[in-house]
Design a protein around this motif. Structure first.
Motif, short mmCIF file in Angstrom:
data_model
loop_
_atom_site.label_atom_id
_atom_site.label_comp_id
_atom_site.label_asym_id
_atom_site.label_seq_id
_atom_site.Cartn_x
_atom_site.Cartn_y
_atom_site.Cartn_z
N SER A 1 0.85 -1.18 0.00
CA SER A 1 0.00 0.00 0.00
C SER A 1 0.89 1.23 0.00
N THR B 1 -8.85 -5.89 -3.02
CA THR B 1 -9.75 -4.81 -3.40
C THR B 1 -11.14 -5.39 -3.55
N TYR C 1 -10.88 -0.99 5.32
CA TYR C 1 -10.21 0.03 4.51
C TYR C 1 -9.46 1.02 5.41
N TYR D 1 -7.53 -2.09 -0.44
CA TYR D 1 -7.12 -0.89 -1.15
C TYR D 1 -8.23 0.16 -1.29
N SER D 2 -9.45 -0.28 -1.64
CA SER D 2 -10.51 0.68 -1.94
C SER D 2 -11.87 0.09 -1.59
#
Length: 310
Positions: free
Chosen positions: A26, A80, A118, A124-125
């Motif tokens: 990340s 994700t 998150y 990630y998203s």
């Protein structure tokens, strides 16, 4: 993904899922900020369930919801959670004949879990969650004669359960809120509910018969209804409901007492803002379900219309 797997997911494909275990990095504007490992919904739930949800029926339901979603995903690992994954989950739930209201409850649990993941850097998203449009169903509440017949049958089976039922219908409290009451939550003719669905406490005054019900239970500790098992109460309720001639109505469950309390307030001319405060609704929109009962507000319209009748 094989044919058997497709059947289990409701004939949906879930793209961008890795069956192996991968490690990603990340990055922040300042450079690498940590390691993101592929995970599953079940792992995230195990990690954060005790932080996000208090013990009780709601937490039990959340675990069931997330478990079902993880099963639909075939316990796939991800770093994700994509929009496609979310859309396909909703499609799979629809194929399982879940209503929009049920889908919204399951997505609320999923959203809360993913937002935490998150924030903690586990994924990630986040996808965009959109509330599904819920159909306004018929709102069932008890008329006085129905309450009398039902309560008589409950009283024939358990005096404690009768007092609980009286307290519920006169306060509009949820069953879990009432069972969680402690004696120091009752003061000067009022009761404060601390363990609520919204997480916000509320205080309401007690009716004369609600006070009588509590006064008869003063020897019970640590609260008037603390020893009650919800499943046993529901079993007695169902038996009494059948004996009262209401057995064919699926909507007559203990929660109907909350609806009954609200309907009586609105029919009696109490404005919706005060009803919202009484019930502890987070938004006025939730209380608006009872707005159609305020028909007295429209009585003034009739003379205006009749002026034009010759």
């Amino acid at each position: 993904m094989g044919k058997d797997a497709e059947k289990q997911t409701g004939d949906f494909d879930f793209p961008n899922l890795s069956s192996g275990y991968e490690v990603h990095y990340s990055f922040s504007p300042r450079g690498p900020s940590g390691v993101v490992k592929d995970t599953t919904l079940a792992e995230l739930l195990q990690r954060y369930a005790d932080i996000l949800w208090e013990e009780g029926n709601h937490k039990y339901n959340v675990k069931a919801f997330i478990g079902e979603l993880d099963e639909i995903l075939l316990a796939a690992r991800f770093s994700t959670f994509s929009q496609d994954m979310l859309d396909n989950l909703i499609g799979a739930l629809r194929k399982r004949r879940n209503s929009n209201a049920t889908i919204n409850r399951k997505m609320a649990a999923l959203s809360k879990l993913l937002r935490k993941a998150y924030k903690m850097g586990d994924i990630y998203s986040l996808p965009e969650f959109k509330r599904q449009k819920e159909r306004a169903g018929r709102l069932r509440f008890l008329e006085p004669d129905e309450e009398e017949a039902l309560f008589r049958e409950i009283g024939n089976r358990s005096d404690l359960y009768l007092k609980l039922s009286i307290f519920l219908v006169d306060t509009g409290a949820r069953l879990g809120e009432t069972i969680a009451l402690k004696w120091n939550d009752v003061h000067q003719g009022r009761v404060t509910f601390w363990v609520t669905k919204s997480g916000r406490s509320r205080t309401v005054p007690l009716t004369a018969r609600a006070k009588q019900a509590l006064n008869a239970l003063v020897d019970r500790s640590p609260g008037p209804f603390a020893s009650i098992d919800q499943q046993k109460y529901r079993a007695v309720w169902n038996d009494a409901k059948t004996a009262a001639g209401l057995g064919d109505e699926a909507d007559i469950v203990p929660h109907v007492l909350r609806h009954t309390c609200a309907s009586r307030l609105v029919r009696g001319g109490i404005d919706l803002r005060r009803v919202q405060m009484w019930l502890g609704h987070q938004t006025l929109e939730m209380t608006m379900r009872y707005a159609h009962l305020a028909s007295h507000d429209l009585d003034m319209c009739v003379p205006v219309l009749e002026r034009h009748i010759t």
